[in-house]
Design a protein around this motif. Structure first.
Motif, PDB file in Angstrom:
ATOM      1  N   ALA A 280       5.065  88.880  -0.031  1.00 12.38           N
ATOM      2  CA  ALA A 280       4.287  87.636  -0.076  1.00 12.38           C
ATOM      3  C   ALA A 280       5.265  86.476  -0.189  1.00 12.38           C
ATOM      4  CB  ALA A 280       3.333  87.651  -1.259  1.00 12.38           C
ATOM      5  N   LYS A 281       5.190  85.565   0.786  1.00 11.01           N
ATOM      6  CA  LYS A 281       6.141  84.443   0.769  1.00 11.01           C
ATOM      7  C   LYS A 281       5.475  83.236   0.115  1.00 11.01           C
ATOM      8  CE  LYS A 281       8.514  85.828   4.990  1.00 11.01           C
ATOM      9  NZ  LYS A 281       7.509  86.739   5.600  1.00 11.01           N
ATOM     10  N   PRO A 282       6.055  82.741  -0.993  1.00 15.00           N
ATOM     11  CA  PRO A 282       5.433  81.616  -1.704  1.00 15.00           C
ATOM     12  C   PRO A 282       5.218  80.402  -0.815  1.00 15.00           C
ATOM     13  CG  PRO A 282       7.226  82.552  -3.002  1.00 15.00           C
ATOM     14  CD  PRO A 282       7.270  83.223  -1.665  1.00 15.00           C
ATOM     15  N   GLU A 283       6.102  80.200   0.189  1.00 11.88           N
ATOM     16  CA  GLU A 283       5.994  78.982   1.001  1.00 11.88           C
ATOM     17  C   GLU A 283       4.949  79.097   2.100  1.00 11.88           C
ATOM     18  OE1 GLU A 283       8.509  81.018   0.816  1.00 11.88           O
ATOM     19  OE2 GLU A 283       9.173  81.588   2.819  1.00 11.88           O
ATOM     20  N   PHE A 284       4.434  80.325   2.353  1.00  9.91           N
ATOM     21  CA  PHE A 284       3.456  80.470   3.417  1.00  9.91           C
ATOM     22  C   PHE A 284       2.036  80.318   2.845  1.00  9.91           C
ATOM     23  CE2 PHE A 284       0.543  83.015   6.029  1.00  9.91           C
ATOM     24  CZ  PHE A 284       0.749  82.433   7.270  1.00  9.91           C
ATOM     25  N   GLY A 285       1.287  79.383   3.421  1.00  6.49           N
ATOM     26  CA  GLY A 285      -0.091  79.152   2.962  1.00  6.49           C
ATOM     27  C   GLY A 285      -0.115  78.834   1.486  1.00  6.49           C
ATOM     28  N   SER A 286      -0.935  79.585   0.760  1.00  4.93           N
ATOM     29  CA  SER A 286      -1.038  79.337  -0.677  1.00  4.93           C
ATOM     30  C   SER A 286      -0.123  80.258  -1.463  1.00  4.93           C
ATOM     31  CB  SER A 286      -2.488  79.583  -1.119  1.00  4.93           C
ATOM     32  OG  SER A 286      -2.812  80.943  -0.870  1.00  4.93           O
ATOM     33  N   GLY A 287       0.533  81.170  -0.750  1.00  6.25           N
ATOM     34  CA  GLY A 287       1.394  82.129  -1.424  1.00  6.25           C
ATOM     35  C   GLY A 287       0.661  83.401  -1.824  1.00  6.25           C
ATOM     36  N   ALA A 288      -0.671  83.380  -1.731  1.00  6.33           N
ATOM     37  CA  ALA A 288      -1.461  84.587  -2.008  1.00  6.33           C
ATOM     38  C   ALA A 288      -2.021  85.096  -0.682  1.00  6.33           C
ATOM     39  CB  ALA A 288      -2.602  84.274  -2.976  1.00  6.33           C
ATOM     40  N   VAL A 289      -1.801  86.380  -0.410  1.00  5.59           N
ATOM     41  CA  VAL A 289      -2.118  86.937   0.910  1.00  5.59           C
ATOM     42  C   VAL A 289      -3.035  88.134   0.759  1.00  5.59           C
ATOM     43  CG1 VAL A 289      -1.094  87.954   2.997  1.00  5.59           C
ATOM     44  CG2 VAL A 289       0.196  86.253   1.686  1.00  5.59           C
ATOM     45  N   MET A 290      -4.048  88.219   1.639  1.00  6.91           N
ATOM     46  CA  MET A 290      -4.887  89.411   1.536  1.00  6.91           C
ATOM     47  C   MET A 290      -4.330  90.539   2.397  1.00  6.91           C
ATOM     48  SD  MET A 290      -8.395  88.334   3.429  1.00  6.91           S
ATOM     49  CE  MET A 290      -8.569  88.224   5.196  1.00  6.91           C
ATOM     50  N   VAL A 291      -4.506  91.746   1.905  1.00  7.74           N
ATOM     51  CA  VAL A 291      -4.005  92.929   2.604  1.00  7.74           C
ATOM     52  C   VAL A 291      -5.207  93.678   3.164  1.00  7.74           C
ATOM     53  CG1 VAL A 291      -2.638  95.031   2.355  1.00  7.74           C
ATOM     54  CG2 VAL A 291      -2.108  93.040   0.951  1.00  7.74           C
ATOM     55  N   CYS A 292      -5.316  93.719   4.505  1.00  8.53           N
ATOM     56  CA  CYS A 292      -6.486  94.317   5.144  1.00  8.53           C
ATOM     57  C   CYS A 292      -6.051  95.440   6.073  1.00  8.53           C
ATOM     58  CB  CYS A 292      -7.230  93.291   5.991  1.00  8.53           C
ATOM     59  SG  CYS A 292      -7.479  91.734   5.171  1.00  8.53           S
ATOM     60  N   SER A 293      -6.963  96.325   6.367  1.00  4.44           N
ATOM     61  CA  SER A 293      -6.621  97.354   7.357  1.00  4.44           C
ATOM     62  C   SER A 293      -7.224  96.942   8.704  1.00  4.44           C
ATOM     63  CB  SER A 293      -7.130  98.715   6.910  1.00  4.44           C
ATOM     64  OG  SER A 293      -8.505  98.628   6.547  1.00  4.44           O
ATOM     65  N   TYR A 294      -6.447  96.460   9.733  1.00  4.12           N
ATOM     66  CA  TYR A 294      -5.055  96.090   9.540  1.00  4.12           C
ATOM     67  C   TYR A 294      -4.845  94.782  10.263  1.00  4.12           C
ATOM     68  CZ  TYR A 294      -4.338 100.910   8.062  1.00  4.12           C
ATOM     69  OH  TYR A 294      -4.416 102.094   7.395  1.00  4.12           O
ATOM     70  N   GLY A 295      -4.327  93.802   9.548  1.00  4.87           N
ATOM     71  CA  GLY A 295      -4.056  92.523  10.181  1.00  4.87           C
ATOM     72  C   GLY A 295      -2.769  92.542  10.982  1.00  4.87           C
ATOM     73  N   ASP A 296      -1.767  93.237  10.442  1.00  8.88           N
ATOM     74  CA  ASP A 296      -0.497  93.345  11.153  1.00  8.88           C
ATOM     75  C   ASP A 296       0.272  94.556  10.622  1.00  8.88           C
ATOM     76  OD1 ASP A 296       0.480  92.598   8.677  1.00  8.88           O
ATOM     77  OD2 ASP A 296       0.866  90.533   9.258  1.00  8.88           O
ATOM     78  N   ASN A 298       2.743  94.680   8.690  1.00  8.41           N
ATOM     79  CA  ASN A 298       3.039  94.593   7.258  1.00  8.41           C
ATOM     80  C   ASN A 298       1.892  95.193   6.440  1.00  8.41           C
ATOM     81  OD1 ASN A 298       4.812  93.773   5.129  1.00  8.41           O
ATOM     82  ND2 ASN A 298       3.371  92.118   4.672  1.00  8.41           N
ATOM     83  N   ASP A 299       0.667  94.959   6.919  1.00 11.37           N
ATOM     84  CA  ASP A 299      -0.494  95.568   6.251  1.00 11.37           C
ATOM     85  C   ASP A 299      -0.394  97.092   6.267  1.00 11.37           C
ATOM     86  OD1 ASP A 299      -1.685  93.200   5.568  1.00 11.37           O
ATOM     87  OD2 ASP A 299      -3.105  93.177   7.240  1.00 11.37           O
ATOM     88  N   VAL A 300       0.008  97.632   7.430  1.00 15.02           N
ATOM     89  CA  VAL A 300       0.131  99.087   7.556  1.00 15.02           C
ATOM     90  C   VAL A 300       1.100  99.602   6.495  1.00 15.02           C
ATOM     91  CG1 VAL A 300       0.856 100.971   9.077  1.00 15.02           C
ATOM     92  CG2 VAL A 300      -0.352  98.987  10.042  1.00 15.02           C
TER      93      VAL A 300
END
Ligand SMILES: [Zn+2]
Ligand SMILES: [Zn+2]
Length: 821
Positions: A280-296, A298-300
């Motif tokens: 999770a990169k603090p500078e990207f968006g809000s810094g909080a990222v959802m993990v879904c099956s499968y966005g990309d 990295n999710d995998v």
């Protein structure tokens, strides 16, 4: 003497067509390009020719140039006494064929009878293929057209299947259900190698998630109803329902206190935990990222690492599944996204939408954003071969050397095995039947036959696993990734599994010529498969050509309108012009510029060559080297020896840019501009007296013989050196001037006679050029008292030959008509 070359100008269309006819007959009658072992001691030179894809007109001009150069590789090898196999194949498998057929006949593949669709594909391909072969022949390719092959033939597909069965037996194939790249438009799994990345504008949606308080906090503030919220930013809000965690960077102070807490998914009211993770990169968006099956990808990775339970979000048609709940199930990805965002907004749960560009993985063929969905596929192991392949990559001789990096970089990036099953029709079938009783896969026997399990009965009675056969079998209806076919081209052309004698003689092959953009696919997969099957590298060398770009250096595409159709260009200017342009324009491995103007410019050299040939063809040919050679003759022969060496250097690196430019420079600017002018006098004298003067001791007679010998020695050498590049004009000049019995294309190329190399003589080159230029300029600047105009080059001039050019004095005096002092 009458010139042997009559025509005052070179007519490419007439001459090339006549020569093509002659070559065509030779191929028909003498099997000129058939490959056999006539003489074991003669080394084989096998080209693993890329089978072109008949993608329809116009054929990319850069690709046509590429094939012209592969032909040069073949011709050089032949002239160097190698036993050359230059196979011609046509790649006819795969998705583009299906798409082209659907378009051409306005049909849908999945809505018609499979066999009927396959028949249509074949017909569509036949037309495209005929056109392509016509262009290849017109360019003068000396390939084995008589025995050309197709990758969709029964024989070729049988080899693909046999080699797959072989890998299976060695435990190199497995089946797995795992998240895989999937193109909803193509309806199939695709390998990492078939993915391209583009920066695509999209919306980063900042969503408000409600944080569920930790138990201890609840106790402390029992009456506090204040909702704590966390903002989660995502480019894939439609996957909200497949979210199984929210990650924050462990160093991110904003969220340190929330690590280990739970959030409630908006709209879906499901609880997931907040997990600290470095990705999770603090500078990207809000810094909080959802993990879904499968966005990309990295999710995998995160699902595996955090042991999350997968939620299947999309089905094989690219629609959302039941898991999305009744409001959102059965929608296309885009529809689902719109709806989710709308509902979130209505509920006041969108903090903001941010426009960003996002590096998005796309299907290389259809340019559709790929999805990652869990699918059951067959995999060929490649991860465990990566260290071996990297080692072998260093042993492969790359031309140019710099392009090895592309392969190494690719090998380093491989993170999964190669999924090889495809949900398509026009391809080689996976030769498997499933037992209806126990579901076990049963393979076809490895007997070299071609199997189509979706329509053929299984070639066995009983299941290998359970021993029963009464319940019957169900044929696999998927096909292979087409790289499974293409990756065995070196095995196919060397008759792997068919003719051991030929295979042992011809494999590993000599060279793989190919384009830069398919190193990670064709080059890599061929290495992988051939090493798996034979334990050896498929080739000794790899020759990588750059791209053909437009005049401004930009990629050519139909939408830009900068595409050049090579066929009319070749018809207009001739194949030799096209070939000479390609050789003199494209430096090995670099991109090269294509324009009709540049091609037309290349024609000038061919006209010059023709004119020199015509001029020299009126002089007697003396083949045997005279005892005595005049200094001017020894000088140009010394320069010729340098040219031969330069050409040898270029040709041994398969860099045709070097010989093409060196030969043009030598022929035009040294041989014709200086040498021929210097010895014209002696040559003419020889012509006039050749029959009357028989005195061998006469100095003058010797001088004439020396000039005639040298003129033809130089010109015939020029012809042999440039023959691989411009085979037509050279054949015409050669047969008319030197031998109508033989073809130049089987002559030895890099001949340097003893004594020709002479470093003492080449020292004079600059002096000679400077002196001649000085005289010519002087004549131009001198106004004749009689005519009032500048002197012509033939006019006499009063000038002295400098002492350092003493030995050339007589020739220079005659050349410039220097007045006697
Ligand atoms: Zn696609
Ligand atoms: Zn069974």
């Amino acid at each position: 003497m009458e010139p042997k070359i009559q025509s005052t100008s070179w007519n490419p269309e007439m001459i090339e067509n006549a020569i093509l006819k002659k070559w065509g007959e030779e191929e028909k009658e003498k099997d000129a390009y058939h490959f056999a072992i006539d003489d074991e001691s003669k080394p084989a030179f096998v080209i693993d020719t890329p089978p072109p894809y008949p993608s329809g007109r116009p054929w990319h001009i850069g690709a046509a140039a590429h094939y012209a150069q592969i032909d040069m590789i073949a011709r050089v090898a032949r002239m160097n006494g190698k036993n050359v196999l230059f196979p011609i194949g046509i790649d006819r498998n795969g998705l583009p064929v299906e798409i082209y057929t659907e378009k051409k006949y306005k049909v849908r593949m999945r809505q018609m009878d499979r066999q009927k669709f396959l028949d249509l594909c074949k017909v569509a391909l036949d037309d495209l293929e005929a056109e392509m072969i016509q262009i290849m022949k017109r360019m003068g390719l000396s390939g084995n057209f008589k025995e050309y092959y197709r990758t969709d033939s029964d024989e070729y597909r049988a080899l693909t299947q046999t080699t797959f069965i072989e890998l299976w037996k060695r435990g190199l194939v497995y089946v797995a259900n795992r998240p895989n790249n999937y193109c909803p438009d193509c309806g199939t799994t695709i390998a990492d190698a078939e993915i391209i990345y583009n920066e695509i504008p999209t919306k980063l949606v900042h969503m408000k998630f409600k944080v569920k308080k930790k138990k201890e906090e609840e106790k402390e503030n029992e009456n506090n109803t204040d909702d704590t919220r966390i903002t989660v930013a995502s480019t894939r809000p439609e996957l909200l329902f497949a979210c199984q965690a929210v990650i924050v960077n462990p160093e991110d102070d904003r969220y340190k206190h929330l690590q280990g807490s739970h959030v409630i998914l908006p709209l879906f009211n499901r609880e997931v935990s907040i997990v600290p993770h470095h990705s999770a990169k603090p500078e990207f968006g809000s810094g909080a990222v959802m993990v879904c099956s499968y966005g990309d990808q990295n999710d995998v990775q995160l699902f595996r690492e955090l042991g999350l339970k997968e939620i299947v979000a999309l089905n094989e048609n690219g629609f959302t599944t039941e898991a999305a709940g009744q409001h959102y199930a059965g929608l296309r990805v885009n529809q689902a996204r719109t709806k989710v965002i709308e509902d979130l907004k209505n509920a006041g749960l969108v903090e903001k939408e941010e426009s960003i560009t996002h590096r998005t993985p796309l299907c290389e063929r259809s340019k559709t954003p790929i999805e990652i969905i869990p699918l059951q596929d067959y995999y060929v192991k490649q991860l465990e071969f990566v260290p071996q392949l990297k080692e072998l990559a260093f042993k492969l001789n790359f031309h140019p050397d710099m392009h090895r990096q592309i392969l190494l970089k690719w090998l380093d990036s491989i993170s999964i095995d190669w999924p090889v099953s495809r949900r398509r029709f026009y391809g080689t079938e996976i030769p498997i039947w499933y037992c209806n009783a126990c579901k076990a896969p049963n393979l076809a026997p490895s007997d070299g036959k071609y199997y189509r399990p979706w329509k053929d009965k299984p070639p066995f009675e009983k299941c290998e696993k359970c021993g029963y056969g009464d319940s019957g079998f169900t044929g696999e209806d998927r096909t292979f990734d087409t790289w499974m076919d293409s990756s065995i081209s070196p095995l196919y052309v060397t008759k792997f599994g068919k003719d051991k004698k030929i295979f042992d003689y011809a494999y590993p092959t000599t060279i793989r010529p190919q384009a830069k953009d398919i190193i990670r696919t064709w080059l890599h997969y061929t290495m992988l498969r051939c090493v798996q099957l034979t334990g050896k590298m498929p080739w000794h060398e790899a020759w990588i050509m750059g791209y053909g770009v437009d005049e401004k250096g930009e990629k050519m595409s139909k939408s830009k309108g900068n595409v050049i159709d090579p066929f009319p260009v070749i018809q207009k200017y001739g194949a030799d012009t096209f070939r000479f342009w390609s050789a003199s324009e494209a430096n090995l491995g670099y991109d090269f510029r294509c324009s009709e103007q540049r091609i037309a410019g290349a024609q000038k050299f061919l006209s010059k060559l023709w004119n020199i040939g015509r001029f020299l063809s009126s002089f007697e040919v003396i083949e045997e080297r005279p005892q005595h050679l005049e200094p001017s003759d020894r000088w140009i022969l010394a320069e010729l020896a340098q040219l031969v060496k330069e050409c040898r250097r270029g040709y041994s690196d398969y860099n045709f840019f070097v010989p093409a430019n060196a030969i043009r420079e030598f022929t035009w600017h040294l041989f014709a501009a200086h040498y021929i002018e210097m010895v014209k006098g002696r040559a003419y004298a020889a012509n006039n007296n050749s029959h009357s003067n028989n005195s061998n001791n006469d100095d003058e007679y010797m001088g004439k013989r020396s000039a005639l010998y040298t003129l033809h020695r130089c010109f015939s050498t020029i012809l042999s050196l440039i023959a691989p590049v411009i085979p037509f004009i050279v054949e015409e000049l050669w047969t008319k001037m030197y031998s109508n019995e033989t073809t130049i294309h089987r002559q030895a190329m890099f001949r340097i006679e003893e004594g020709e190399e002479d470093a003492e003589m080449t020292k004079y080159t600059k002096h000679i050029i400077d002196f001649n230029s000085m005289v010519w300029n002087k004549k131009k600047e001198t106004i004749s008292k009689e005519t009032g105009k500048p002197l012509s080059l033939k006019d006499p001039i009063d000038i002295s030959v400098p002492p350092e050019l003493e030995q050339f004095r007589e020739d220079l005096k005659t050349m410039h008509n220097v007045l006697p002092r």
